[in-house]
Design a protein around this motif. Sequence first.
Motif, PDB file in Angstrom:
ATOM      1  N   LEU A 104       0.840  -1.203   0.000  1.00 41.76           N
ATOM      2  CA  LEU A 104       0.000   0.000   0.000  1.00 41.76           C
ATOM      3  C   LEU A 104       0.873   1.250   0.000  1.00 41.76           C
ATOM      4  O   LEU A 104       0.622   2.201  -0.735  1.00 41.76           O
ATOM      5  CB  LEU A 104      -0.942  -0.013   1.207  1.00 41.76           C
ATOM      6  CG  LEU A 104      -1.910   1.148   1.339  1.00 41.76           C
ATOM      7  CD1 LEU A 104      -2.851   1.215   0.137  1.00 41.76           C
ATOM      8  CD2 LEU A 104      -2.706   1.009   2.637  1.00 41.76           C
ATOM      9  N   PHE A 105       1.920   1.232   0.821  1.00 38.05           N
ATOM     10  CA  PHE A 105       2.847   2.363   0.859  1.00 38.05           C
ATOM     11  C   PHE A 105       3.487   2.579  -0.518  1.00 38.05           C
ATOM     12  O   PHE A 105       3.483   3.689  -1.042  1.00 38.05           O
ATOM     13  CB  PHE A 105       3.939   2.141   1.915  1.00 38.05           C
ATOM     14  CG  PHE A 105       5.019   3.183   1.859  1.00 38.05           C
ATOM     15  CD1 PHE A 105       4.833   4.424   2.439  1.00 38.05           C
ATOM     16  CD2 PHE A 105       6.210   2.936   1.190  1.00 38.05           C
ATOM     17  CE1 PHE A 105       5.817   5.405   2.364  1.00 38.05           C
ATOM     18  CE2 PHE A 105       7.202   3.899   1.106  1.00 38.05           C
ATOM     19  CZ  PHE A 105       6.993   5.137   1.699  1.00 38.05           C
ATOM     20  N   GLU A 110       4.396   8.211  -4.189  1.00 37.62           N
ATOM     21  CA  GLU A 110       4.541   9.504  -4.877  1.00 37.62           C
ATOM     22  C   GLU A 110       3.584  10.561  -4.312  1.00 37.62           C
ATOM     23  O   GLU A 110       3.858  11.757  -4.390  1.00 37.62           O
ATOM     24  CB  GLU A 110       4.301   9.346  -6.381  1.00 37.62           C
ATOM     25  CG  GLU A 110       5.291   8.434  -7.083  1.00 37.62           C
ATOM     26  CD  GLU A 110       6.719   8.965  -7.051  1.00 37.62           C
ATOM     27  OE1 GLU A 110       6.891  10.187  -7.220  1.00 37.62           O
ATOM     28  OE2 GLU A 110       7.646   8.158  -6.855  1.00 37.62           O
ATOM     29  N   ASP A 111       2.459  10.110  -3.749  1.00 37.43           N
ATOM     30  CA  ASP A 111       1.452  11.027  -3.223  1.00 37.43           C
ATOM     31  C   ASP A 111       1.641  11.319  -1.736  1.00 37.43           C
ATOM     32  O   ASP A 111       0.912  12.134  -1.173  1.00 37.43           O
ATOM     33  CB  ASP A 111       0.049  10.451  -3.440  1.00 37.43           C
ATOM     34  CG  ASP A 111      -0.258  10.262  -4.918  1.00 37.43           C
ATOM     35  OD1 ASP A 111       0.140  11.128  -5.725  1.00 37.43           O
ATOM     36  OD2 ASP A 111      -0.891   9.244  -5.257  1.00 37.43           O
ATOM     37  N   PRO A 115       2.470  15.004   6.145  1.00 39.85           N
ATOM     38  CA  PRO A 115       1.950  14.118   7.189  1.00 39.85           C
ATOM     39  C   PRO A 115       0.466  13.791   7.013  1.00 39.85           C
ATOM     40  O   PRO A 115       0.035  12.667   7.275  1.00 39.85           O
ATOM     41  CB  PRO A 115       2.201  14.912   8.481  1.00 39.85           C
ATOM     42  CG  PRO A 115       3.387  15.761   8.152  1.00 39.85           C
ATOM     43  CD  PRO A 115       3.211  16.133   6.702  1.00 39.85           C
ATOM     44  N   GLU A 116      -0.299  14.761   6.537  1.00 37.73           N
ATOM     45  CA  GLU A 116      -1.734  14.544   6.342  1.00 37.73           C
ATOM     46  C   GLU A 116      -1.992  13.440   5.320  1.00 37.73           C
ATOM     47  O   GLU A 116      -3.001  12.726   5.410  1.00 37.73           O
ATOM     48  CB  GLU A 116      -2.417  15.847   5.908  1.00 37.73           C
ATOM     49  CG  GLU A 116      -2.436  16.918   6.971  1.00 37.73           C
ATOM     50  CD  GLU A 116      -1.127  17.726   7.086  1.00 37.73           C
ATOM     51  OE1 GLU A 116      -0.183  17.516   6.287  1.00 37.73           O
ATOM     52  OE2 GLU A 116      -1.045  18.562   8.004  1.00 37.73           O
ATOM     53  N   ASP A 117      -1.094  13.277   4.350  1.00 44.54           N
ATOM     54  CA  ASP A 117      -1.238  12.219   3.352  1.00 44.54           C
ATOM     55  C   ASP A 117      -1.096  10.844   3.997  1.00 44.54           C
ATOM     56  O   ASP A 117      -1.826   9.906   3.663  1.00 44.54           O
ATOM     57  CB  ASP A 117      -0.194  12.360   2.240  1.00 44.54           C
ATOM     58  CG  ASP A 117      -0.274  13.702   1.518  1.00 44.54           C
ATOM     59  OD1 ASP A 117      -1.380  14.287   1.441  1.00 44.54           O
ATOM     60  OD2 ASP A 117       0.778  14.175   1.041  1.00 44.54           O
TER      61      ASP A 117
END
Length: 151
Positions: A104-105, A110-111, A115-117
């Motif tokens: 998943l990481f 790239e996105d 930290p909010e991502d």
Amino acid sequence: MFAGAVMVSRDGETIFAKAKGCADIERQIPNDVDTAFGIGSMGKMFTGTAILQLVQAGRVSLDDPLSAYLPDYPNEAMAAATIHQLLTHTAGAGNIFGPDEIELFNANREDLTEPEDFIALFGERSPASNRGAVGNTATTASSCSDASSRQ
């Protein structure tokens, strides 16, 4: 053999800069003084230092839950973890680079620029282990602490 880059500066002026070894051994791409290096878990030291400076300034309490600084944190159980537990890797945050999450990481790397991502992608996960157990990797916690230290 050393592979990396070194720069020494004094008063804002570079007095020494040199790179050695390969940035990509397989493709034989050499390092140069502008090669970007990942710092991995070293970010935890910087996060810990920044949070403790906020504690010293009276802006953060180690006994506060994460929810005091990130009230919209998506997982209620993790939001209840204290700042102390996050910094000492005893919050059960788990490891976003572990075998269950690495795909998943990698699919989203790239996105993942803020930290909010990380919170949006991994924040709904329940604690990976019993809170208070020593030895839990706190990679997610560092990302969350980074976000809370900006507030």
